[in-house]
Design a protein around this motif. Sequence first.
Motif, mmCIF file in Angstrom:
data_model
loop_
_atom_site.group_PDB
_atom_site.id
_atom_site.type_symbol
_atom_site.label_atom_id
_atom_site.label_comp_id
_atom_site.label_asym_id
_atom_site.label_seq_id
_atom_site.Cartn_x
_atom_site.Cartn_y
_atom_site.Cartn_z
ATOM 1 N N SER A 331 0.816 -1.214 0.000
ATOM 2 C CA SER A 331 0.000 0.000 0.000
ATOM 3 C C SER A 331 0.851 1.266 0.000
ATOM 4 C CB SER A 331 -0.929 0.012 1.225
ATOM 5 O OG SER A 331 -0.182 0.045 2.425
ATOM 6 N N THR A 332 0.294 2.293 -0.610
ATOM 7 C CA THR A 332 0.870 3.632 -0.560
ATOM 8 C C THR A 332 -0.246 4.589 -0.160
ATOM 9 O OG1 THR A 332 0.424 3.999 -2.912
ATOM 10 C CG2 THR A 332 2.613 3.170 -2.327
ATOM 11 N N GLY A 333 0.133 5.684 0.522
ATOM 12 C CA GLY A 333 -0.883 6.634 0.922
ATOM 13 C C GLY A 333 -1.868 6.044 1.921
ATOM 14 N N LYS A 334 -3.048 6.637 2.002
ATOM 15 C CA LYS A 334 -4.058 6.239 2.961
ATOM 16 C C LYS A 334 -4.995 5.202 2.360
ATOM 17 C CE LYS A 334 -6.494 6.752 6.803
ATOM 18 N NZ LYS A 334 -5.963 6.403 8.124
ATOM 19 N N VAL A 335 -5.221 4.124 3.079
ATOM 20 C CA VAL A 335 -6.175 3.089 2.666
ATOM 21 C C VAL A 335 -7.483 3.330 3.413
ATOM 22 C CG1 VAL A 335 -6.656 0.624 2.583
ATOM 23 C CG2 VAL A 335 -4.307 1.453 2.232
#
Length: 339
Positions: A331-335
């Motif tokens: 994952s990258t950023g906000k999930v």
Amino acid sequence: MKAIFLVKKGKADKAFEFRELPKPDVANDEVLIRVDYSGLNFADTLARKGLYRDAPPMPCVLGYDVSGVIEEAGSKVDTLKKGDRVTAFTHFGGYAEYAVTKAIGAVKIPDRLDGATATALATQYATAYYSSLHITNVYEGDKVLIHAAAGGVGTAFTQIALHKKCIVFATAGSDEKVELLKKAGVQYAINYRKENYIDIVKEHTMGRGVDAIFDSMGGKYVKDGIKLLGAGGRIICIGAAEMSDKTNPFSKLITGLAFGFYHPAEFIIPSRSIIGVNMLRIAESKPLVLKQCLDEIIKLYEAGAIKPFAGKVFPATEIAKAHEHIESRASTGKVVIKW
């Protein structure tokens, strides 16, 4: 309303259950939020595995942060009103169609900021702001090491450090994440699976070390990190992701011991420090500090200094897949999950 309950420890596809609940009652200092997006954090996956001691007993509703619209404001709330778009720190209870929280833990969001992205501000960016600009500070020219720099909180740390014109060493676990960090302006983006970040830091600091380390990994990363600190350096520990894959008690013990053992003199003489941050505890005991962090983060966003982004949005019905995505370290950023 629908809420997602954690009912069983272990694998994500067996852990959750949807239940119907009445809307929460609102105290005079609280707000009720009709949730559009519930944020996920790495700590949620630890709670699901029974590795997060602050999690409430099962069955429980996880979730630190949400974004949505104020449905009702308590009688003593004068900063927010029905219809305001907000992002909020929920202190659990965020995996639901409606969430209640202290008004001091919610902040209005600009019209141009979409709800999925706004969810990142409550926990990840508040943690990064508190860690890098409140309990300590980073300055122009400081050399800063950030682990897991392409993840949710890592992205926040990276953007704040670059805004302060620091020289950033950032680790990530794939070439794709490294490219993302380079495009963001990181001077030394390191794939820790292929390169030795310790050697790279030493080489490019001429052996003097770094001024600050923001570490979400724990274990040996802390022990190695302390050795990389220069005079006046500090390591801020915000998590222990290295513990997350250790289901065997003996393995967990080994990983825990990898943090190392220290005597105060080891920090006094070289003027180094180690600081632990748990934003949940800060929100509980210092709500005004949380409010200051949230207010200042909105200002930074308005000024264009930070650019949060939603890495991936899952429908609420795919909560298990959302957890698995975070655990995959892809994952990258906000999930987030969308209701």
